[in-house]
Motif scaffolding. Structure first.
Motif, PDB file in Angstrom:
ATOM      1  N   VAL A   1       0.842  -1.203   0.000  1.00  0.00           N
ATOM      2  CA  VAL A   1       0.000   0.000   0.000  1.00  0.00           C
ATOM      3  C   VAL A   1       0.874   1.248   0.000  1.00  0.00           C
ATOM      4  N   LEU A   2       1.898   1.267   0.837  1.00  0.00           N
ATOM      5  CA  LEU A   2       2.776   2.434   0.943  1.00  0.00           C
ATOM      6  C   LEU A   2       3.458   2.730  -0.386  1.00  0.00           C
ATOM      7  N   GLY A   3       4.026   1.699  -1.017  1.00  0.00           N
ATOM      8  CA  GLY A   3       4.715   1.916  -2.285  1.00  0.00           C
ATOM      9  C   GLY A   3       3.779   2.316  -3.404  1.00  0.00           C
ATOM     10  N   THR A   4       2.613   1.700  -3.454  1.00  0.00           N
ATOM     11  CA  THR A   4       1.665   1.983  -4.538  1.00  0.00           C
ATOM     12  C   THR A   4       1.061   3.370  -4.399  1.00  0.00           C
ATOM     13  N   VAL A   5       0.641   3.720  -3.183  1.00  0.00           N
ATOM     14  CA  VAL A   5       0.046   5.046  -2.952  1.00  0.00           C
ATOM     15  C   VAL A   5       1.050   6.147  -3.248  1.00  0.00           C
ATOM     16  N   SER A   6       2.291   5.971  -2.797  1.00  0.00           N
ATOM     17  CA  SER A   6       3.313   6.996  -3.011  1.00  0.00           C
ATOM     18  C   SER A   6       3.588   7.200  -4.498  1.00  0.00           C
ATOM     19  N   THR A   7       3.754   6.095  -5.238  1.00  0.00           N
ATOM     20  CA  THR A   7       4.031   6.184  -6.671  1.00  0.00           C
ATOM     21  C   THR A   7       2.864   6.826  -7.419  1.00  0.00           C
ATOM     22  N   THR A   8       1.660   6.430  -7.059  1.00  0.00           N
ATOM     23  CA  THR A   8       0.478   6.979  -7.727  1.00  0.00           C
ATOM     24  C   THR A   8       0.356   8.479  -7.512  1.00  0.00           C
ATOM     25  N   LEU A   9       0.607   8.936  -6.292  1.00  0.00           N
ATOM     26  CA  LEU A   9       0.472  10.366  -6.001  1.00  0.00           C
ATOM     27  C   LEU A   9       1.557  11.198  -6.669  1.00  0.00           C
ATOM     28  N   ILE A  10       2.748  10.639  -6.799  1.00  0.00           N
ATOM     29  CA  ILE A  10       3.801  11.352  -7.521  1.00  0.00           C
ATOM     30  C   ILE A  10       3.383  11.545  -8.975  1.00  0.00           C
ATOM     31  N   ALA A  11       2.840  10.495  -9.570  1.00  0.00           N
ATOM     32  CA  ALA A  11       2.382  10.593 -10.966  1.00  0.00           C
ATOM     33  C   ALA A  11       1.239  11.601 -11.099  1.00  0.00           C
ATOM     34  N   LEU A  12       0.306  11.573 -10.159  1.00  0.00           N
ATOM     35  CA  LEU A  12      -0.811  12.514 -10.209  1.00  0.00           C
ATOM     36  C   LEU A  12      -0.348  13.951 -10.028  1.00  0.00           C
ATOM     37  N   ALA A  13       0.657  14.156  -9.187  1.00  0.00           N
ATOM     38  CA  ALA A  13       1.187  15.506  -8.989  1.00  0.00           C
ATOM     39  C   ALA A  13       1.802  16.045 -10.270  1.00  0.00           C
ATOM     40  N   VAL A  14       2.523  15.206 -10.995  1.00  0.00           N
ATOM     41  CA  VAL A  14       3.123  15.626 -12.268  1.00  0.00           C
ATOM     42  C   VAL A  14       2.039  15.975 -13.281  1.00  0.00           C
ATOM     43  N   ILE A  15       1.022  15.115 -13.382  1.00  0.00           N
ATOM     44  CA  ILE A  15      -0.067  15.365 -14.331  1.00  0.00           C
ATOM     45  C   ILE A  15      -0.821  16.647 -13.966  1.00  0.00           C
ATOM     46  N   ALA A  16      -1.092  16.823 -12.670  1.00  0.00           N
ATOM     47  CA  ALA A  16      -1.802  18.025 -12.228  1.00  0.00           C
ATOM     48  C   ALA A  16      -0.994  19.284 -12.508  1.00  0.00           C
ATOM     49  N   GLY A  17       0.328  19.201 -12.357  1.00  0.00           N
ATOM     50  CA  GLY A  17       1.158  20.364 -12.642  1.00  0.00           C
ATOM     51  C   GLY A  17       1.073  20.791 -14.096  1.00  0.00           C
ATOM     52  N   VAL A  18       1.063  19.819 -14.988  1.00  0.00           N
ATOM     53  CA  VAL A  18       0.964  20.122 -16.418  1.00  0.00           C
ATOM     54  C   VAL A  18      -0.415  20.681 -16.761  1.00  0.00           C
ATOM     55  N   ALA A  19      -1.443  20.102 -16.167  1.00  0.00           N
ATOM     56  CA  ALA A  19      -2.823  20.485 -16.502  1.00  0.00           C
ATOM     57  C   ALA A  19      -3.378  21.577 -15.592  1.00  0.00           C
ATOM     58  N   MET A  20      -2.537  22.202 -14.762  1.00  0.00           N
ATOM     59  CA  MET A  20      -3.036  23.133 -13.760  1.00  0.00           C
ATOM     60  C   MET A  20      -3.810  24.323 -14.344  1.00  0.00           C
ATOM     61  N   PRO A  21      -3.383  24.914 -15.494  1.00  0.00           N
ATOM     62  CA  PRO A  21      -4.198  26.022 -16.029  1.00  0.00           C
ATOM     63  C   PRO A  21      -5.639  25.619 -16.310  1.00  0.00           C
ATOM     64  N   LEU A  22      -5.815  24.432 -16.911  1.00  0.00           N
ATOM     65  CA  LEU A  22      -7.164  23.956 -17.183  1.00  0.00           C
ATOM     66  C   LEU A  22      -7.900  23.634 -15.892  1.00  0.00           C
ATOM     67  N   LEU A  23      -7.207  22.981 -14.959  1.00  0.00           N
ATOM     68  CA  LEU A  23      -7.827  22.601 -13.697  1.00  0.00           C
ATOM     69  C   LEU A  23      -8.280  23.829 -12.910  1.00  0.00           C
ATOM     70  N   MET A  24      -7.446  24.840 -12.860  1.00  0.00           N
ATOM     71  CA  MET A  24      -7.787  26.040 -12.105  1.00  0.00           C
ATOM     72  C   MET A  24      -8.905  26.822 -12.790  1.00  0.00           C
ATOM     73  N   THR A  25      -8.991  26.760 -14.101  1.00  0.00           N
ATOM     74  CA  THR A  25     -10.097  27.416 -14.804  1.00  0.00           C
ATOM     75  C   THR A  25     -11.427  26.766 -14.438  1.00  0.00           C
ATOM     76  N   VAL A  26     -11.396  25.443 -14.267  1.00  0.00           N
ATOM     77  CA  VAL A  26     -12.613  24.728 -13.877  1.00  0.00           C
ATOM     78  C   VAL A  26     -12.981  25.036 -12.427  1.00  0.00           C
ATOM     79  N   LEU A  27     -11.980  25.076 -11.552  1.00  0.00           N
ATOM     80  CA  LEU A  27     -12.239  25.292 -10.133  1.00  0.00           C
ATOM     81  C   LEU A  27     -12.566  26.748  -9.810  1.00  0.00           C
ATOM     82  N   ALA A  28     -12.056  27.675 -10.612  1.00  0.00           N
ATOM     83  CA  ALA A  28     -12.293  29.096 -10.351  1.00  0.00           C
ATOM     84  C   ALA A  28     -12.668  29.796 -11.653  1.00  0.00           C
ATOM     85  N   PRO A  29     -13.849  29.531 -12.180  1.00  0.00           N
ATOM     86  CA  PRO A  29     -14.240  30.130 -13.463  1.00  0.00           C
ATOM     87  C   PRO A  29     -14.279  31.649 -13.422  1.00  0.00           C
ATOM     88  N   GLY A  30     -14.482  32.201 -12.224  1.00  0.00           N
ATOM     89  CA  GLY A  30     -14.496  33.649 -12.099  1.00  0.00           C
ATOM     90  C   GLY A  30     -13.139  34.292 -12.291  1.00  0.00           C
TER      91      GLY A  30
END
Length: 519
Positions: free
Chosen positions: A85-114
């Protein structure tokens, strides 16, 4: 169990108090303008993920699964499961952090349309990207906290989150002393958030490594891990309902200048009693109920559920009334400094009073959800949480347009009650209310005691002379006196109504195991 709850609550209280100090300094440094809106929107995104993983959320799936493996296959097999669990959760979150960093402009537009087309959007994207490294540490921190909680080692997991706030307080204090401009200060604060997870990981890794709680460390996507994920992900989302409701409200609030900041600071005050009661109950009840279910001990299960509901009512009801009655003086004392103006105080106090209406629902959710989590059912709480989010968004669109930030706060409270009502119906339909005779005797008396305390506090506030221009220390002293008097009166009423007694408290503490406080 009472002693364990007190341990977790004490750590959570200390963390929340430090969080207030952090937020007061943040308000003084950033105020409630575009820079604050951008920073706080990014911070809420990271904070929701932090809460989703930590503060008892992962216990919903990890603790019952770990106990089943330990009881059926032995401690070595449980340690190997935890390592996967420790190894899988850690690896998954690192990957998600990288993806979120790349997609952050789109993500923030959705979260804060104003924010679209304004300076706040790019500021929020930059701040969020700097905060994302926290996710790389949040995974192992969360797993280690769950494992330590499963072994009744609540103290270290309760107090290790203090490092998050301590680091930020030190950084913000330095920025204030240097008179740093808000744009640069927000960037430095965001980078600090990204690094604070490492401090907490180091503290938890020492006892975990010594006791070999998760070994060998490995990445696994086998059937056991997939089954764990199917239960863990819905449970983590469901346990983060209060934070997700605020994010839903902030999405609508982003169209109004400063509204995100007002809603954020108001919600921070709601999180003090919610953290003390809800997190403590969630952290302690899941292991207690899991043990009772595994042993087929019906009376122990009823006892755990009853005490959880009693604690929820006894602490949530007076806190709700206190926050509503004292909303303006609390906000003024804590936040009206530096760039945070009197107008910001009025708007934040309005949001606080409205959000307070949903506090009992939030705590009720925390008390009822473990009944599902301990049985391995995480989908029912998830569906209830998603329904609450939908209710919040729909009502916020209407009430926000009509009543501003107060309307959005009412929508958040309504979403919480929708979530709680769904759980109540599901509990009644699935396995009934497991409340013993003692709880049925105490609950009405708790409601009466809280109501009388709230009425006396309201009279005291109306009779005291208004001192809007008084020195901050005098206002703070008066607020402390009112809160202390309210607590004393409420405690006295509980004694008079025979809800609690000195012998009951002593017996509860003596029955608790000394091991509950092991570090």
């Amino acid at each position: 169990m009472i002693r364990s709850v007190l341990t977790v609550s004490s750590g959570t209280l200390a963390s929340r108090l430090l969080g207030f100090a952090r937020d007061a300094l943040t308000a003084a440094l950033l105020g409630a303008g575009p820079v604050a809106d951008a920073f706080l929107m990014a911070f809420q995104l990271i904070n929701v993920i932090r809460r989703m993983l930590g503060e008892g959320a992962l216990n919903a799936a990890l603790v019952p699964a770990w106990m089943r493996v330990r009881d059926s296959e032995g401690l070595a097999a449980a340690s190997a499961f935890a390592g996967a669990v420790l190894g899988t959760v850690s690896t998954t979150l690192i990957a998600l952090a990288v993806i979120a960093g790349v997609a952050m402009p789109l993500l923030m537009t959705v979260l804060a349309p104003g924010f679209a087309g304004s300076e706040s959007l790019q500021l929020a994207v930059t701040d969020a990207r700097l905060m994302l490294p926290y996710l790389a540490f949040a995974g192992p921190v969360t797993v280690l906290m769950g494992l330590l909680n499963a072994q009744h080692r609540f103290a270290i997991t309760a107090f290790s989150p203090l490092l998050f706030n301590v680091a930020l307080i030190l950084v913000i204090t330095v920025l204030l002393l240097l008179h740093q401009d808000s744009h640069s200060a927000a960037i430095v604060m965001a980078a600090t958030v990204g690094a604070t997870g490492l401090l907490q990981l180091l503290v938890l890794a020492i006892p975990s490594r010594r006791d070999n709680l998760a070994s060998p460390l490995r990445l696994s996507f086998d059937s056991g891990m997939r089954d764990f994920a199917r239960k863990a992900v819905p449970g983590m989302i469901a346990n983060s309902g209060p934070q997700l409701l605020i994010v839903a409200g902030a999405i609508i609030a982003s169209v109004s200048p400063s509204a995100v900041a007002w809603l954020y600071f108001a919600n921070r005050l709601i999180e003090l009693p919610l953290g003390m009661v809800g997190v403590a109950i969630g952290t302690v009840l899941v292991p207690e109920m899991s043990r009772a279910l595994n042993k087929g001990d019906g009376p122990a299960l009823v006892h755990a559920e009853s005490r959880g509901i009693e604690l929820a009512a006894a602490l949530a009801l007076p806190a709700t009334l206190g926050l509503i009655v004292l909303s303006e003086p609390i906000v003024r004392v804590l936040f009206e400094h530096g760039a945070f103006t009197a107008a910001d105080t009025q708007a934040t106090a309005l949001a606080l009073g409205c959000l307070g209406l949903g506090l009992p629902a939030h705590v009720l959710i925390k008390a009822l959800s473990p009944a599902f989590f301990a049985r391995g059912n995480t989908m029912t709480p998830l569906l209830a949480a998603l329904k609450g989010i939908a209710v919040t968004i729909v009502l916020a669109l209407v009430f926000g347009r009509l009543f501003g930030v107060g309307g959005i706060a009412v929508a958040v409270a309504a979403g919480a009650w929708s979530n709680a009502a769904s759980l109540v119906r599901s509990v009644a339909a699935t396995f009934g209310f497991s409340v013993d005779a003692e709880a049925r005797r105490r609950l009405p008396r708790i409601v009466l005691a809280a109501s009388l305390m709230g009425g006396l506090l309201w009279l005291a506030v109306r009779l005291l002379p208004a001192m809007p221009g008084a020195h901050g220390l005098l206002q703070a002293a008066m607020l402390v006196v009112l809160i202390a008097a309210s607590i004393a009166i409420y405690g006295l009423l509980l004694l008079v109504f025979r809800v609690i007694g000195g012998s009951d408290i002593q017996a509860a503490l003596m029955r608790s195991r000394v091991g509950d406080l092991r570090a």
